[in-house]
Enzyme design. Sequence first.
Site, PDB file in Angstrom:
ATOM      1  N   GLU A 172     -17.132  62.664 -33.234  1.00  0.00           N
ATOM      2  CA  GLU A 172     -18.353  61.903 -32.953  1.00  0.00           C
ATOM      3  C   GLU A 172     -19.614  62.763 -33.092  1.00  0.00           C
ATOM      4  OE1 GLU A 172     -16.562  58.545 -29.904  1.00  0.00           O
ATOM      5  OE2 GLU A 172     -16.929  60.544 -29.135  1.00  0.00           O
ATOM      6  N   ASP A 185     -11.919  49.366 -32.861  1.00  0.00           N
ATOM      7  CA  ASP A 185     -10.741  48.531 -32.567  1.00  0.00           C
ATOM      8  C   ASP A 185     -11.202  47.331 -31.760  1.00  0.00           C
ATOM      9  OD1 ASP A 185     -10.732  51.029 -30.489  1.00  0.00           O
ATOM     10  OD2 ASP A 185     -10.268  49.150 -29.491  1.00  0.00           O
TER      11      ASP A 185
HETATM   12  N1  ADE Z   1     -12.986  53.786 -27.410  1.00  0.00           N
HETATM   13  C1  ADE Z   1     -12.677  53.195 -28.579  1.00  0.00           C
HETATM   14  N2  ADE Z   1     -11.881  52.130 -28.380  1.00  0.00           N
HETATM   15  C2  ADE Z   1     -11.691  52.030 -27.056  1.00  0.00           C
HETATM   16  C3  ADE Z   1     -10.945  51.163 -26.227  1.00  0.00           C
HETATM   17  N3  ADE Z   1     -10.246  50.171 -26.760  1.00  0.00           N
HETATM   18  N4  ADE Z   1     -10.957  51.371 -24.887  1.00  0.00           N
HETATM   19  C4  ADE Z   1     -11.675  52.387 -24.369  1.00  0.00           C
HETATM   20  N5  ADE Z   1     -12.369  53.254 -25.101  1.00  0.00           N
HETATM   21  C5  ADE Z   1     -12.397  53.085 -26.438  1.00  0.00           C
END
Ligand code: ADE
Length: 233
Positions: A13, A200
């Site tokens: 990041e 996601d």
């Molecule tokens: N960072 C990226 N995806 C995430 C998720 N599903 N839950 C918590 N932190 C995240």
Amino acid sequence: MSKIGIIGAMDLEVNALKEAMQLETKITRANMDFYEGTLNGANVVIVRCGIGKVNAALCTQILADCFCVTHIINTGVAGSLNAKLDIGDIVISRDAIHHDVDVTIFGYALGEVPQIGVREFTADKAMAELALETCRRVNPDIHAMMGRVVSGDQFISSSEVKDHLIRTFAGDCAEMEGASIAHGAYLNHIPFVIIRAISDKADNSAEMDYPTFEAAAADHSAALVKELVAHLA
Ligand code: ADE
């Protein structure tokens, strides 16, 4: 003169930003390396804080105490909680909530931090609006929106938990640091914004999608931060 603290939880990041900066000094505190210098003409301190809320809070306090930063930007990835946010899209914080704070037994709202009376830590409006405008100008192909970041020390990967975060907090994305950075910035009176690209959907597909898309998502967020700092300076 402004000095912008830029926090990412993971190397991927912040690496692109570190590579793009002109480094002046590197200082280590609490096992975190703080890189101070300039990025796109702005004075910056770039740091990888590590994953989770405690790391993020410590890092924010060090940026306040040791570097006297005037602004804080949190860059990184998040899971989507909003059907309008697809993988690769960007959320710019309107506000941030700790989704794992629960003192409801004493009458506080779920997520409310006792005694300071804050549930939603509001991002700096000017920084958030500038981030959105910059994103639309620089990355017209990337969908970006202002929204609510909800944070907890959990990777969200089930539809049940996701539904709870949507119903209870009206969250737009879930991650593991933003609210702590917001909380620390609030206590130190430092304007902040959180910029998160979606890696996601925070549901049963998250375990598969996250490793596939995290690097590209992190790059989207970092590219925006690089442009944004030039306008904040
Ligand atoms: N960072 C990226 N995806 C995430 C998720 N599903 N839950 C918590 N932190 C995240």
